[in-house]
Design a protein around this motif. Sequence first.
Motif, PDB file in Angstrom:
ATOM      1  N   GLU A  63       0.836  -1.198   0.000  1.00  0.00           N
ATOM      2  CA  GLU A  63       0.000   0.000   0.000  1.00  0.00           C
ATOM      3  C   GLU A  63       0.872   1.250   0.000  1.00  0.00           C
ATOM      4  O   GLU A  63       2.009   1.246   0.467  1.00  0.00           O
ATOM      5  N   CYS A 113      -2.826   0.213  -3.801  1.00  0.00           N
ATOM      6  CA  CYS A 113      -2.419  -1.101  -3.325  1.00  0.00           C
ATOM      7  C   CYS A 113      -2.069  -1.950  -4.547  1.00  0.00           C
ATOM      8  O   CYS A 113      -2.934  -2.227  -5.376  1.00  0.00           O
ATOM      9  N   ARG A 151     -11.307  -3.783  13.308  1.00  0.00           N
ATOM     10  CA  ARG A 151     -11.095  -3.527  11.887  1.00  0.00           C
ATOM     11  C   ARG A 151     -12.451  -3.585  11.180  1.00  0.00           C
ATOM     12  O   ARG A 151     -13.220  -4.523  11.381  1.00  0.00           O
ATOM     13  N   TYR A 158      -6.061  -0.731   5.489  1.00  0.00           N
ATOM     14  CA  TYR A 158      -5.443  -1.959   5.036  1.00  0.00           C
ATOM     15  C   TYR A 158      -6.052  -2.405   3.709  1.00  0.00           C
ATOM     16  O   TYR A 158      -7.279  -2.420   3.552  1.00  0.00           O
ATOM     17  N   TRP A 163      -3.157  -9.688   3.333  1.00  0.00           N
ATOM     18  CA  TRP A 163      -3.270  -8.323   3.820  1.00  0.00           C
ATOM     19  C   TRP A 163      -2.005  -7.534   3.521  1.00  0.00           C
ATOM     20  O   TRP A 163      -0.900  -8.080   3.512  1.00  0.00           O
ATOM     21  N   GLN A 205       0.379  -4.085   4.648  1.00  0.00           N
ATOM     22  CA  GLN A 205       0.965  -3.691   5.923  1.00  0.00           C
ATOM     23  C   GLN A 205       0.203  -2.554   6.589  1.00  0.00           C
ATOM     24  O   GLN A 205       0.395  -2.289   7.776  1.00  0.00           O
ATOM     25  N   GLY A 206      -0.639  -1.886   5.848  1.00  0.00           N
ATOM     26  CA  GLY A 206      -1.420  -0.786   6.407  1.00  0.00           C
ATOM     27  C   GLY A 206      -0.762   0.555   6.159  1.00  0.00           C
ATOM     28  O   GLY A 206       0.466   0.672   6.107  1.00  0.00           O
TER      29      GLY A 206
END
Length: 124
Positions: free
Chosen positions: A6, A22, A45, A95, A114, A116-117
């Motif tokens: 991201e 992303c 989340r 995320y 996912w 890493q945010g």
Amino acid sequence: QVQLVESGGGSVQAGGSLRLSCSASGRAFSSYFMGWFRQAPGKEREFVVAIRWSVGSTYYADSVKVRFTISRDNAKNTVYLQMNSLKPEDTAVYYCAYAIGPAIRTMPIEYDYWGQGTQVTVSS
């Protein structure tokens, strides 16, 4: 395995805009969703939006409809989240997520991979 990277987070004043990106790499699946979730401090989340990659169908949480737009670039295997009219309550770590299969997924546990945010902070 699918890797998600991201970018695009940051700080903005209320009413401003940000665009998150992303990029996906690794194994390719024929049917999948890519989505965005967010998690604010002390909260669970939560689902924001998802797109079914093959046909471009989109699904939004009510809290972001009209303000946020998800899009994709097939050639770059990249999904974007355009966030407009940002509010302080949009502040969270965002995320990117990837779910294998044709059915819409809105629960974090249903996603297989996912990113890493990236932090988004909206000040009033």
